[in-house]
Scaffold this motif. Sequence first.
Motif, short mmCIF file in Angstrom:
data_model
loop_
_atom_site.label_atom_id
_atom_site.label_comp_id
_atom_site.label_asym_id
_atom_site.label_seq_id
_atom_site.Cartn_x
_atom_site.Cartn_y
_atom_site.Cartn_z
N THR A 116 33.61 16.55 40.16
CA THR A 116 33.31 15.81 41.38
C THR A 116 31.82 15.52 41.48
O THR A 116 31.00 16.44 41.40
N ALA A 117 31.48 14.24 41.64
CA ALA A 117 30.09 13.81 41.67
C ALA A 117 30.03 12.31 41.91
O ALA A 117 31.05 11.63 41.85
N VAL A 118 28.83 11.83 42.14
CA VAL A 118 28.58 10.39 42.07
C VAL A 118 28.20 10.07 40.63
O VAL A 118 27.31 10.72 40.06
N TYR A 119 28.87 9.10 40.06
CA TYR A 119 28.64 8.72 38.66
C TYR A 119 27.83 7.42 38.63
O TYR A 119 28.17 6.45 39.32
N TYR A 120 26.79 7.44 37.80
CA TYR A 120 25.88 6.31 37.71
C TYR A 120 25.85 5.76 36.29
O TYR A 120 25.79 6.51 35.31
N CYS A 121 25.82 4.45 36.20
CA CYS A 121 25.60 3.77 34.95
C CYS A 121 24.10 3.58 34.76
O CYS A 121 23.37 3.31 35.73
N ASN A 122 23.64 3.69 33.52
CA ASN A 122 22.22 3.57 33.23
C ASN A 122 22.02 2.82 31.93
O ASN A 122 22.74 3.04 30.96
N VAL A 123 21.03 1.91 31.91
CA VAL A 123 20.60 1.28 30.67
C VAL A 123 19.08 1.46 30.57
O VAL A 123 18.37 1.30 31.56
N ARG A 124 18.62 1.80 29.39
CA ARG A 124 17.20 2.07 29.26
C ARG A 124 16.72 1.78 27.85
O ARG A 124 17.46 1.84 26.90
N ASN A 125 15.42 1.44 27.77
CA ASN A 125 14.71 1.44 26.50
C ASN A 125 13.29 1.89 26.78
O ASN A 125 13.03 2.44 27.86
N THR A 126 12.39 1.68 25.86
CA THR A 126 11.03 2.20 26.05
C THR A 126 10.28 1.48 27.16
O THR A 126 9.27 1.98 27.66
N LYS A 127 10.78 0.30 27.55
CA LYS A 127 10.06 -0.48 28.55
C LYS A 127 10.76 -0.53 29.91
O LYS A 127 10.10 -0.79 30.92
N SER A 128 12.05 -0.32 29.94
CA SER A 128 12.80 -0.53 31.18
C SER A 128 13.84 0.56 31.39
O SER A 128 14.29 1.20 30.44
N ASN A 129 14.23 0.73 32.64
CA ASN A 129 15.20 1.77 33.00
C ASN A 129 15.92 1.28 34.25
O ASN A 129 15.30 1.13 35.31
N TYR A 130 17.23 1.00 34.12
CA TYR A 130 17.99 0.44 35.24
C TYR A 130 19.16 1.33 35.57
O TYR A 130 19.81 1.89 34.67
N TRP A 131 19.47 1.41 36.89
CA TRP A 131 20.58 2.22 37.37
C TRP A 131 21.55 1.36 38.19
O TRP A 131 21.13 0.45 38.90
N GLY A 132 22.80 1.72 38.11
CA GLY A 132 23.78 1.13 39.00
C GLY A 132 23.73 1.84 40.35
O GLY A 132 22.97 2.79 40.55
N GLN A 133 24.58 1.39 41.26
CA GLN A 133 24.56 1.93 42.62
C GLN A 133 25.32 3.24 42.74
O GLN A 133 25.19 3.95 43.74
N GLY A 134 26.11 3.55 41.74
CA GLY A 134 26.87 4.79 41.75
C GLY A 134 28.28 4.60 42.29
O GLY A 134 28.53 3.74 43.14
N THR A 135 29.20 5.40 41.78
CA THR A 135 30.58 5.39 42.25
C THR A 135 31.04 6.84 42.40
O THR A 135 30.82 7.67 41.52
N GLN A 136 31.68 7.13 43.52
CA GLN A 136 32.08 8.51 43.82
C GLN A 136 33.38 8.85 43.10
O GLN A 136 34.36 8.10 43.15
N VAL A 137 33.37 10.01 42.45
CA VAL A 137 34.57 10.57 41.85
C VAL A 137 34.82 11.93 42.52
O VAL A 137 33.94 12.79 42.51
N THR A 138 35.99 12.08 43.10
CA THR A 138 36.36 13.33 43.76
C THR A 138 37.64 13.86 43.14
O THR A 138 38.65 13.15 43.11
N VAL A 139 37.58 15.09 42.65
CA VAL A 139 38.73 15.72 42.03
C VAL A 139 39.17 16.87 42.94
O VAL A 139 38.47 17.87 43.08
N SER A 140 40.31 16.68 43.57
CA SER A 140 40.77 17.66 44.55
C SER A 140 42.26 17.54 44.75
O SER A 140 42.83 16.45 44.64
N SER A 141 42.88 18.66 45.03
CA SER A 141 44.32 18.66 45.34
C SER A 141 44.54 18.57 46.84
O SER A 141 45.68 18.52 47.29
#
Length: 115
Positions: free
Chosen positions: A90-115
Motif C-alpha cells: 500500500t502506497a502512492v505509486y509514481y512514474c519517473n523518467v530521468r537522465n543526467t539533465k532532467s527528472n520528471y514525476w507523474g502525479q501519483g496513483t494510490q494503491v491500497t491492499v486491504s481486505s
Amino acid sequence: QVQLVESGGGLVQPGGSLRLSCAASESIFSTYVVGWYRQAPGNQRELVAAITRGGIINTADSVKGRFTISRDNFKNTVYLQMNSLKPEDTAVYYCNVRNTKSNYWGQGTQVTVSS
C-alpha cells in the motif's frame, strides 16, 4: 517538459493484482531511464522497478517475483504489473523518467491492499 499521466491504481484484496500505466507526452525510452517509485505514509519514496535505455531492468528485492515492469515503445507507455499484492504494498505509486539533465514525476496513483 515531459508530461506523465498515471492510471490503474485502486483498492485490491491481498493476493490480488493491479496493472499501473504511465503514459508519456513524448518518446522517452531512448532518452531516459523510466521507473516506478512508491511512497507509503511516513516512509521515504523508494524505487520499485526501472528500465534503462538499453532495456536493463532493476527490481527491488521486496517486489521481485511479484511485480514486472514493461514498456510499449509505440505508445510511449510504461507499465507495472503487480501480482500477489500484500498490505505492505500500500502506497502512492509514481512514474519517473530521468537522465543526467532532467527528472520528471507523474502525479501519483494510490494503491491500497486491504481486505
